[in-house]
Write a protein that holds these residues in place. Structure first.
Motif, mmCIF file in Angstrom:
data_model
loop_
_atom_site.group_PDB
_atom_site.id
_atom_site.type_symbol
_atom_site.label_atom_id
_atom_site.label_comp_id
_atom_site.label_asym_id
_atom_site.label_seq_id
_atom_site.Cartn_x
_atom_site.Cartn_y
_atom_site.Cartn_z
ATOM 1 N N TYR A 87 -12.835 6.312 -12.680
ATOM 2 C CA TYR A 87 -12.496 5.231 -11.753
ATOM 3 C C TYR A 87 -12.285 5.818 -10.342
ATOM 4 N N VAL A 88 -12.663 5.032 -9.359
ATOM 5 C CA VAL A 88 -12.572 5.478 -7.967
ATOM 6 C C VAL A 88 -11.959 4.357 -7.132
ATOM 7 N N THR A 89 -11.135 4.752 -6.160
ATOM 8 C CA THR A 89 -10.653 3.753 -5.192
ATOM 9 C C THR A 89 -11.493 3.841 -3.915
ATOM 10 N N GLU A 90 -11.807 2.665 -3.370
ATOM 11 C CA GLU A 90 -12.311 2.576 -2.005
ATOM 12 C C GLU A 90 -11.137 2.107 -1.143
ATOM 13 N N TRP A 100 -6.006 2.172 0.336
ATOM 14 C CA TRP A 100 -5.649 2.634 -1.003
ATOM 15 C C TRP A 100 -5.958 4.132 -1.010
ATOM 16 N N SER A 101 -4.911 4.923 -0.962
ATOM 17 C CA SER A 101 -5.118 6.351 -0.699
ATOM 18 C C SER A 101 -5.022 7.225 -1.936
ATOM 19 N N SER A 132 -1.572 3.932 -4.645
ATOM 20 C CA SER A 132 -0.745 3.923 -3.430
ATOM 21 C C SER A 132 -1.502 3.151 -2.349
ATOM 22 N N GLU A 133 -0.821 2.160 -1.788
ATOM 23 C CA GLU A 133 -1.444 1.303 -0.768
ATOM 24 C C GLU A 133 -0.830 1.634 0.592
ATOM 25 N N GLY A 134 -1.687 1.964 1.538
ATOM 26 C CA GLY A 134 -1.230 2.467 2.838
ATOM 27 C C GLY A 134 -0.413 1.502 3.650
ATOM 28 N N THR A 157 1.327 5.650 2.726
ATOM 29 C CA THR A 157 1.851 5.904 1.381
ATOM 30 C C THR A 157 0.778 6.653 0.597
ATOM 31 N N THR A 158 1.176 7.706 -0.080
ATOM 32 C CA THR A 158 0.201 8.578 -0.755
ATOM 33 C C THR A 158 0.638 8.852 -2.191
ATOM 34 N N GLY A 159 -0.083 9.765 -2.823
ATOM 35 C CA GLY A 159 0.105 10.008 -4.244
ATOM 36 C C GLY A 159 -0.709 8.981 -5.004
ATOM 37 N N PRO A 160 -0.232 8.411 -6.073
ATOM 38 C CA PRO A 160 0.931 8.802 -6.863
ATOM 39 C C PRO A 160 0.534 9.772 -7.968
#
Lengths: 131, 518
Positions: B107-110, B145-146, B158-160, B192-195
């Motif tokens: 799975y990948v976030t854009e 979404w980082s 994590s949503e910026g 916001t980063t991680g998680p």
């Protein structure tokens, strides 16, 4: 005195010129993916750690970063040591900080300079620990 | 648009030295000048052609977000002997993170947002065979979404929070999105980063700072957020006392181009501070690692004093390691020569932002700039900051990391770190491109080695090299067996004179495996 000053001035001028000209001759890239692994003896391993703690952030792997590349510049051991110790390089030009003996000891400086020289000479598949 | 000002300065000073130092008369100097004039021209030509000694400027070209054709050619990427790389997905828009579910699916976030002030829809995608994607979930216009991880049948993102505020989102397999944490101070420079989730069931995440070094300034207006959110500023995690230093700057919030204002640290733009002023600590706060039970519960502070704690992973001994982007040479309180860091996290520790870098105080000549020498802005420091596990390149933007755990891949116990690459000259001047590669780091001695780099005479992104290699690696992730390293490549993002120009549809996911045993 005039002759002394002029000799110093012109020597420095041509020294700088030679260094700058030589700096354009080749790539500074020496890392494992491009040149193969670098074999390090104990002294070079110590020098590598000193490099990572003090030099890498501005000269990543000896390449250009926030500071210029150092892998493709023909600097002697003496000049390298002088450069590390003295903030005033090229008559005060240059942004690099100086590193005093409490930051890099004499032994660490020897290890560091040895590592930089070996890194500069690193070629693919060439055992370098004996250079 | 290259900057040759430094070169000109060098030659001017060399000339002055020869003139002043020689003691010659003007007439003699004129003869010397005529004698060496041809040599000076040769030297200038050499310098002009020599990438080692010139300061890199903007890429040039107009700011644009439109897709461009990206050449993807794995043979343009150099790896240590025995490893191979392939592209398994292309055409993604601002991909940022990758994870696996318990079936081993990828799975990948854009992101849904990129520097340059461009918003798209944040998306969670499943990568199918053949490089196709299936949408699992979409988000609001509140990216980026980082970060992404999977734990017990759910995804955590994590949503910026560029438009509202930062959040940690729980996403079910069928795409239902539920905020686990909200109202994180994530509307500034860093998000916001991680998680990452610990073996004992805590979700750890990072929160970047609002500003470069504690002071809101015109650089934040250029980022875009100061105009949208003029009251936003950094929030300390514990009570702090200020020294009272203030910073005068242009005031871009008024139409008068000559208007000036004064701003104090940890204060909104245009609000000065006073000596001895106490800023109350809060939770959530800026520049911190926080955690909460993954099942839900109270937010806890883990450590603080970071600037942009982007990547995090548990390493040897179950120690939490975090990458941290160091200071830039920009804004009202610019800092020179601050590297990026890999920290081993000791709970309860303050790591030095905004008065230390690398465990060293900023109030020394090592970090000074021509604009203003950095001085302490905190009257007292919570503790002496620790030294990092490793110091990475200044402006390299050391982001996602993961640890090798399988001898078949090699380098067990070492951290693999994605270096997004510099954003020069907006973050500071450099002699050559920094980052744009994957490095491996020995956390016990701080030795950093290149692992995946672009081929070419100099380092740099593929679009600069005009080939099909790496562009901007932003995350790395080993598969559950530790046999393959996946690299998320954000895509083409040149820095133009109008700012960042992130091109849609140029993101790539790379897969690195070891072919033979060495």
């Amino acid at each position: 005195m005039k002759n002394t000053y002029s000799l110093t001035g012109f020597s420095l001028f041509f020294g700088v010129a030679v260094i700058l000209l030589a700096a354009g001759c080749g790539s500074a890239r020496r890392s494992e993916p491009l040149r193969g692994p670098l074999t390090l003896n104990e002294q070079l391993q110590r020098g590598q750690i000193v490099f990572m703690n003090n030099c890498h952030k501005c000269h990543p792997g000896g390449e250009a970063g926030v500071g210029p590349s150092i892998n493709n510049v023909p600097l002697t051991k003496g000049i390298l040591k002088f450069r590390v110790r003295s903030k005033a390089f090229l008559l005060g030009l240059g942004r690099m900080p100086s590193f005093k003996k409490h930051e890099i000891s004499r032994q660490e400086l020897n290890d560091l300079v040895r590592y930089i020289k070996v890194l500069k000479k690193h070629k693919e598949d060439l055992p370098t620990a004996t250079l | 648009m290259k900057d040759f000002s430094r070169t000109k300065t060098i030659f001017s000073l060399i000339g002055i030295f020869i003139y002043k130092g020689s003691g010659y008369t003007n007439q003699t100097m004129k003869k010397i000048y005529l004698l060496f004039k041809p040599h000076l021209l040769v030297l200038l030509c050499c310098l002009g052609l020599n990438s080692c000694w010139k300061l890199r400027g903007h890429y040039g070209g107009p700011k644009s977000f439109e897709p461009v054709e990206r050449l993807v050619r794995p043979t343009d990427v150099a790896l240590p002997t025995g490893y191979k790389i392939e592209a398994i997905a292309q055409g993604l828009t601002y991909p940022t993170a990758l994870t696996f579910d318990d079936n081993g699916d990828i799975y990948v976030t854009e992101a849904g947002y990129s520097y340059g002030e461009v918003w798209t829809q944040p998306r969670l995608l499943r990568l199918e065979t053949g490089g196709k994607t299936t949408i699992v979930a979409t988000g609001e216009e509140n990216g980026p979404w980082s970060g992404l991880t999977f734990f017990r049948d759910a995804f955590y993102v994590s949503e910026g929070g560029t438009k509202q505020s930062g959040r940690i989102l729980k996403i079910t397999r069928d795409g239902e999105v539920t905020p686990l944490v909200q109202n994180l101070p994530s509307s500034g420079d860093h998000f916001t980063t991680g998680p990452v989730i610990s073996p004992d069931g805590y979700l750890y995440f990072g929160q970047g700072t609002a500003t470069n070094s504690g002071v809101v300034g015109p650089d934040n207006y250029q980022f875009g957020w100061l105009k949208r959110n003029p009251d936003f500023h950094d929030i300390p995690c514990q009570d702090i006392t200020l020294t009272g230093q203030n910073f005068e700057s242009d005031n871009p919030l008024t139409p008068d181009t000559k208007d000036k204002t004064v701003t104090g640290p940890f204060s909104k733009f245009g609000t000065p501070a006073t000596a001895g002023q106490v800023i109350k600590g809060q939770l959530p706060c800026s520049g911190a690692i926080m955690r909460l039970p993954v099942a839900g519960g109270n937010l806890e502070l883990v450590a603080w004093g970071f600037r942009n704690p982007f990547g995090m992973a548990f390493g040897p001994g179950n120690t939490l390691f975090v990458t941290d982007n160091g200071y830039d040479t920009r804004g009202s309180r610019p800092i020179y020569g601050s590297g990026d860091y890999l920290w081993a996290i000791k709970p309860g520790t303050w790591y030095g932002w905004p008065d230390y870098s690398d465990g060293n105080p900023l109030n020394t000549s090592d970090y000074e700039t021509g604009k203003q020498d950095p001085k302490f802005i905190l009257a007292k420091h919570p503790n002496k900051p620790p030294k990092p596990a490793a110091t990475l390149g200044v402006h390299s933007s050391a982001n996602g990391l993961d640890f090798s755990t399988n001898t078949s891949f090699g380098h067990v116990g070492e951290a693999f770190i994605a270096e997004f690459g510099d954003q020069a000259p907006n973050v500071g001047r450099i002699y050559g491109p920094v980052g744009y590669k994957v490095v491996r780091v020995n956390p016990t001695n701080g030795v950093i080695q290149d692992f995946a780099v672009n081929k070419g005479r100099v380092n740099g992104p593929a679009s600069m090299q005009k080939h099909g290699g790496l562009e901007r690696p932003i995350a790395v992730q080993f598969d559950p067996n530790g046999e393959a390293l996946y690299v998320v490549d954000f895509g083409i993002m040149p820095i133009t004179e109008e700012g960042e120009s992130p091109r849609k549809g140029t993101g790539v996911v790379w897969k690195i495996t070891r072919e033979v045993n060495r």
